[in-house]
Design a protein around this motif. Structure first.
Motif, PDB file in Angstrom:
ATOM      1  N   ARG A  43     -32.120 -45.178  21.002  1.00 50.94           N
ATOM      2  CA  ARG A  43     -31.810 -45.233  22.323  1.00 50.94           C
ATOM      3  C   ARG A  43     -32.703 -46.024  22.813  1.00 50.94           C
ATOM      4  NH1 ARG A  43     -32.485 -40.202  25.889  1.00 50.94           N
ATOM      5  NH2 ARG A  43     -31.050 -39.213  25.065  1.00 50.94           N
ATOM      6  N   GLU A  44     -33.940 -45.842  22.594  1.00 48.04           N
ATOM      7  CA  GLU A  44     -35.137 -46.466  23.862  1.00 48.04           C
ATOM      8  C   GLU A  44     -35.100 -48.564  22.751  1.00 48.04           C
ATOM      9  OE1 GLU A  44     -38.698 -45.705  22.002  1.00 48.04           O
ATOM     10  OE2 GLU A  44     -38.718 -43.849  23.402  1.00 48.04           O
ATOM     11  N   ILE A  45     -34.349 -48.218  21.536  1.00 50.89           N
ATOM     12  CA  ILE A  45     -33.710 -49.691  21.552  1.00 50.89           C
ATOM     13  C   ILE A  45     -33.043 -50.371  22.199  1.00 50.89           C
ATOM     14  CG2 ILE A  45     -33.186 -51.143  19.589  1.00 50.89           C
ATOM     15  CD1 ILE A  45     -35.260 -49.771  17.286  1.00 50.89           C
ATOM     16  N   ARG A  46     -31.492 -49.811  22.056  1.00 55.76           N
ATOM     17  CA  ARG A  46     -30.671 -49.973  22.753  1.00 55.76           C
ATOM     18  C   ARG A  46     -31.341 -50.801  24.684  1.00 55.76           C
ATOM     19  NH1 ARG A  46     -27.804 -46.261  20.122  1.00 55.76           N
ATOM     20  NH2 ARG A  46     -28.438 -44.467  21.876  1.00 55.76           N
ATOM     21  N   GLU A  47     -31.634 -49.307  25.075  1.00 57.87           N
ATOM     22  CA  GLU A  47     -32.738 -49.836  26.566  1.00 57.87           C
ATOM     23  C   GLU A  47     -32.938 -50.409  26.294  1.00 57.87           C
ATOM     24  OE1 GLU A  47     -33.784 -45.644  28.331  1.00 57.87           O
ATOM     25  OE2 GLU A  47     -31.905 -45.142  27.586  1.00 57.87           O
ATOM     26  N   THR A  48     -33.605 -50.602  25.748  1.00 61.79           N
ATOM     27  CA  THR A  48     -34.588 -52.194  25.698  1.00 61.79           C
ATOM     28  C   THR A  48     -34.107 -53.814  25.519  1.00 61.79           C
ATOM     29  OG1 THR A  48     -36.712 -50.732  24.287  1.00 61.79           O
ATOM     30  CG2 THR A  48     -36.869 -53.496  24.590  1.00 61.79           C
ATOM     31  N   THR A  49     -32.804 -53.309  25.176  1.00 60.47           N
ATOM     32  CA  THR A  49     -32.688 -54.668  23.939  1.00 60.47           C
ATOM     33  C   THR A  49     -31.127 -54.611  25.273  1.00 60.47           C
ATOM     34  OG1 THR A  49     -31.763 -53.892  21.645  1.00 60.47           O
ATOM     35  CG2 THR A  49     -30.556 -56.004  22.849  1.00 60.47           C
ATOM     36  N   SER A  50     -31.138 -54.265  25.975  1.00 59.90           N
ATOM     37  CA  SER A  50     -30.189 -53.807  27.210  1.00 59.90           C
ATOM     38  C   SER A  50     -30.834 -54.982  28.423  1.00 59.90           C
ATOM     39  CB  SER A  50     -29.976 -52.862  27.455  1.00 59.90           C
ATOM     40  OG  SER A  50     -28.631 -52.843  29.261  1.00 59.90           O
ATOM     41  N   GLU A  51     -32.018 -54.393  28.749  1.00 55.14           N
ATOM     42  CA  GLU A  51     -32.901 -54.733  29.355  1.00 55.14           C
ATOM     43  C   GLU A  51     -33.235 -56.190  29.559  1.00 55.14           C
ATOM     44  OE1 GLU A  51     -36.491 -52.452  30.034  1.00 55.14           O
ATOM     45  OE2 GLU A  51     -35.479 -50.881  30.041  1.00 55.14           O
ATOM     46  N   PHE A  52     -33.689 -56.966  27.546  1.00 55.51           N
ATOM     47  CA  PHE A  52     -33.606 -58.018  27.768  1.00 55.51           C
ATOM     48  C   PHE A  52     -32.875 -58.389  27.627  1.00 55.51           C
ATOM     49  CE2 PHE A  52     -37.627 -56.554  25.093  1.00 55.51           C
ATOM     50  CZ  PHE A  52     -38.703 -57.306  25.960  1.00 55.51           C
ATOM     51  N   GLY A  57     -30.185 -62.836  30.722  1.00 55.37           N
ATOM     52  CA  GLY A  57     -28.942 -63.719  31.002  1.00 55.37           C
ATOM     53  C   GLY A  57     -29.223 -63.718  33.104  1.00 55.37           C
ATOM     54  N   ASN A  58     -29.993 -63.233  33.466  1.00 56.91           N
ATOM     55  CA  ASN A  58     -30.656 -63.277  35.267  1.00 56.91           C
ATOM     56  C   ASN A  58     -31.252 -64.594  34.927  1.00 56.91           C
ATOM     57  OD1 ASN A  58     -29.451 -61.601  35.894  1.00 56.91           O
ATOM     58  ND2 ASN A  58     -31.363 -60.014  35.804  1.00 56.91           N
TER      59      ASN A  58
END
Length: 176
Positions: A43-52, A57-58
């Protein structure tokens, strides 16, 4: 938060199983703890990947917008410069046309002055020559009348002097 509660329960169960010396229960709690830890780690990896990914993208979107703004400014400035150059070229053409028209008008006036000058000079020369010619022919016809010949000779001398004066004036003008 539910996973953290389950992890806490699994640790507690492992701890009690180890105290009670129940290896099978301890192993079950340990496996459950490992699965929960892996789940939390994933979950932490997914959240971190999603944040990055969102941050990347921004940044890409910001770069794209900045590039489009730069392109817009470049087109705007290029258009302004082209319009300015076109305006200068049109103004220059108008000015050159005005100068050409003024030169043409000056040449026309000079031509008129030259034509008037030669017309007047021709008239000024023709008048005394006509009188001289008429007086000499008249004198030739009246060779026996000395008074007529003398009057005609005076007219010839008078107009010859006038003609000589005109020629001298013309030569003075030519020296200018």
């Amino acid at each position: 938060s539910g996973d953290y509660y389950n992890e806490s329960k699994a640790r507690k169960g492992l701890s009690e199983a180890l105290k009670n010396s129940n290896p099978q229960a301890a192993m079950a709690h340990l496996e459950r703890l490992i699965v929960l830890k892996d789940s939390l780690y994933q979950r932490e990896i997914r959240e971190t990947t999603s944040e990055f990914a969102a941050k990347y993208g921004n940044e890409k979107l910001q770069q794209s917008l900045e590039y489009e703004r730069h392109q817009y400014r470049t087109v705007l400035w290029s258009t302004a410069i082209i319009l300015l150059l076109a305006t200068c070229a049109i103004a220059l053409l108008i000015y050159l046309n005005k100068v050409r028209r003024q030169c043409y008008d000056i040449l026309q006036r000079e031509e008129k002055i030259r034509t008037d000058f030669f017309t007047n000079i021709t008239h000024e020369f023709r008048t005394p020559l006509t009188v001289i010619h008429g007086a000499s022919n008249h004198a030739l016809k009246h060779l026996d009348d000395t008074d007529v010949i003398i009057d005609d000779l005076h007219a010839i001398v008078r107009h010859e002097s006038r003609l000589l004066c005109l020629i001298n004036q013309l030569l003075d003008i030519a020296k200018l």
